[in-house]
Design an enzyme around this catalytic site. Structure first.
Site, PDB file in Angstrom:
ATOM      1  N   ASP A 266      55.881 110.506   9.701  1.00 16.36           N
ATOM      2  CA  ASP A 266      55.661 111.865   9.528  1.00 16.36           C
ATOM      3  C   ASP A 266      56.610 112.987   9.903  1.00 16.36           C
ATOM      4  O   ASP A 266      56.774 113.745   9.113  1.00 16.36           O
ATOM      5  CB  ASP A 266      54.119 112.117   9.991  1.00 16.36           C
ATOM      6  CG  ASP A 266      53.977 111.646  11.558  1.00 16.36           C
ATOM      7  OD1 ASP A 266      54.966 110.840  11.810  1.00 16.36           O
ATOM      8  OD2 ASP A 266      52.947 111.939  12.221  1.00 16.36           O
TER       9      ASP A 266
ATOM     10  N   LYS B  85      55.820 103.734  11.837  1.00 17.04           N
ATOM     11  CA  LYS B  85      54.860 104.422  12.388  1.00 17.04           C
ATOM     12  C   LYS B  85      54.379 103.457  13.440  1.00 17.04           C
ATOM     13  O   LYS B  85      53.076 103.147  13.463  1.00 17.04           O
ATOM     14  CB  LYS B  85      53.714 104.517  11.192  1.00 17.04           C
ATOM     15  CG  LYS B  85      52.480 105.537  11.592  1.00 17.04           C
ATOM     16  CD  LYS B  85      52.762 106.704  11.341  1.00 17.04           C
ATOM     17  CE  LYS B  85      51.628 107.636  11.594  1.00 17.04           C
ATOM     18  NZ  LYS B  85      51.870 109.059  12.082  1.00 17.04           N
TER      19      LYS B  85
ATOM     20  N   ASP C 292      62.608 109.929  -2.295  1.00 15.96           N
ATOM     21  CA  ASP C 292      62.234 111.085  -3.169  1.00 15.96           C
ATOM     22  C   ASP C 292      62.591 112.335  -2.684  1.00 15.96           C
ATOM     23  O   ASP C 292      62.824 113.452  -3.397  1.00 15.96           O
ATOM     24  CB  ASP C 292      60.930 110.737  -4.033  1.00 15.96           C
ATOM     25  CG  ASP C 292      61.047 109.819  -5.230  1.00 15.96           C
ATOM     26  OD1 ASP C 292      62.156 109.142  -5.382  1.00 15.96           O
ATOM     27  OD2 ASP C 292      60.237 109.876  -5.919  1.00 15.96           O
TER      28      ASP C 292
END
Ligand code: NAD
Length: 358
Positions: free
Chosen positions: A224, A192, A252
């Site tokens: 993102d 990020k 996940d």
């Protein structure tokens, strides 16, 4: 040279799936010339019951001495009321930190035969093969200062610190490129950097490590966008390398794309290639002792161990191809059974994979 492998069954279905791994390794030893010495040990609730500690000194000493560790799963309702330092999970965390296992490798693969089990459309995930390389021992989960404190204005404030040293970023970047060399040679580093200075450094360091891997391609992506791309077009990725927290979340997401927790292996490595290999699933107390556990995540963990710690890519491929073969034959444990093919138990699935090796 003969390598040492420590088998830690743990709790619940752990010993059941690990019995299949042991059977497979013994077959590789007797029929395919694999040179390993197997040892077994106690960890988790089973170790607590026997010794009063979830990670007995003897287990830790054997783990330090081994070239690779295979771990089933730990935990269960019987140990949930214990003080924090006696809980089965402490055994697992203790092993990771004592052995300096800083690189967590979580592959997400979707076999064509199981593509219907995914939450995405089958054509988006069929044949998916992504490897998430997550930094495991640093970043915001460990950075100081941390905690909840009182401000001068009399309110509470929570603090966690995202911190990475250059050396920590360098070593995980090296792991990612070495892993990519065993695959399609493409690394996507996720950060990020537009908002967090720490990950601006991450991007900088990964870029300079890439200069030593001219045979690999490096790209960068903001986290993102990476989360979005993983569900939009997951097959664009080969190796994804990222920080502890971003990796926790992205791995996940990637796992869900595959549809079944019983199919997912993982590895945690140190800088010398020593590793601990384990299925992603837990101890599944609801099905323990009923021959219902899917052993394939564990057998795929054996394949990863052969590739990354025992340096035998050929046998690693043989094992993962055998898993693919049994799925093509229509064999399914109950977690991946969808009214087609033959529903089999843990033992039978383990035997079928061994039979499919030859
Ligand atoms: P779980 O992964 O054990 O089970 C979730 C669900 O998936 C259950 O319905 C279970 O039956 C099913 N499942 C899991 N593995 C399977 C397999 N191989 N084959 C078929 N079905 C399978 O997660 P949980 O129920 O949240 O946790 C149970 C215990 O495991 C808890 O004590 C938890 O702390 C522990 N746990 C341990 C680990 C680990 O050792 N690495 C990881 C996660 C959870």
């Amino acid at each position: 040279m003969t390598k040492k492998v420590l088998i830690l069954g743990g709790d619940g279905i752990g010993p059941e799936v690990m019995a299949q791994a042991e059977k497979l390794i013994n077959h590789l030893k007797s029929d395919l010339d694999l040179r390993v010495e197997l040892e077994t040990g106690l960890v988790g609730g089973a170790a607590y019951d026997e010794t009063g500690s979830p990670l007995p000194n003897e287990t830790l000493a054997r783990a330090k001495d081994a070239d690779a560790i295979l771990l089933g799963a730990v935990g269960g309702p019987a140990w949930e009321q214990l003080p924090f330092d006696k809980r089965p999970e402490r055994g697992l965390l203790g092993l990771r930190s004592e052995l300096g296992l800083f690189a967590n490798l979580r592959p997400a693969m979707t076999y064509a035969e199981l593509a219907d089990a995914s939450s995405l459309k089958p054509d988006l995930v069929s044949g998916l093969d992504v490897m998430i390389v997550r930094e495991l021992t640093g970043g915001i989960y460990f950075g100081q200062p941390r905690g909840v404190r009182n401000t001068k204005d009399g309110e509470r404030e929570g603090v966690n610190t995202l911190v990475y040293k250059e050396s920590e970023i360098e070593r995980i970047a090296h792991t990612a490129f070495e892993v990519a060399r065993k695959r399609s040679r493409r690394v996507c580093s996720v950060d990020k950097a537009n908002v967090l200075e720490c990950t601006e450094l991450w991007r900088d360091v990964v870029t300079s490590v890439a200069n030593q891997y001219s045979d690999c391609e490096l790209s960068h992506m903001y986290v993102d966008n990476a989360a979005m791309q993983l569900v939009r077009e997951p097959k664009q990725f080969d190796v994804v390398v990222t920080t502890n927290m971003f990796g926790d979340i992205l791995s996940d997401i990637a796992a869900m794309l595959t549809g079944s927790i019983g199919m997912l292996p993982s590895a945690s490595l140190d800088s010398d290639g020593k590793g601990m290999y384990e299925p992603v699933h837990g101890s599944a107390p609801d099905i323990a002792g009923s021959d219902k556990a899917n052993p394939l995540a564990t057998l795929l963990s054996v394949s990863m161990m052969l590739r990354y710690s025992l340096g035998d890519a050929e046998l690693a491929d043989l094992v993962s191809n055998a898993v693919e073969t049994v799925l093509k034959q229509g064999l399914r444990t109950v977690d991946i059974f969808r009214n087609e093919g033959q529903c089999v138990g843990t033992e039978q699935m383990g035997d079928a994979v061994i039979a499919a090796l030859t």
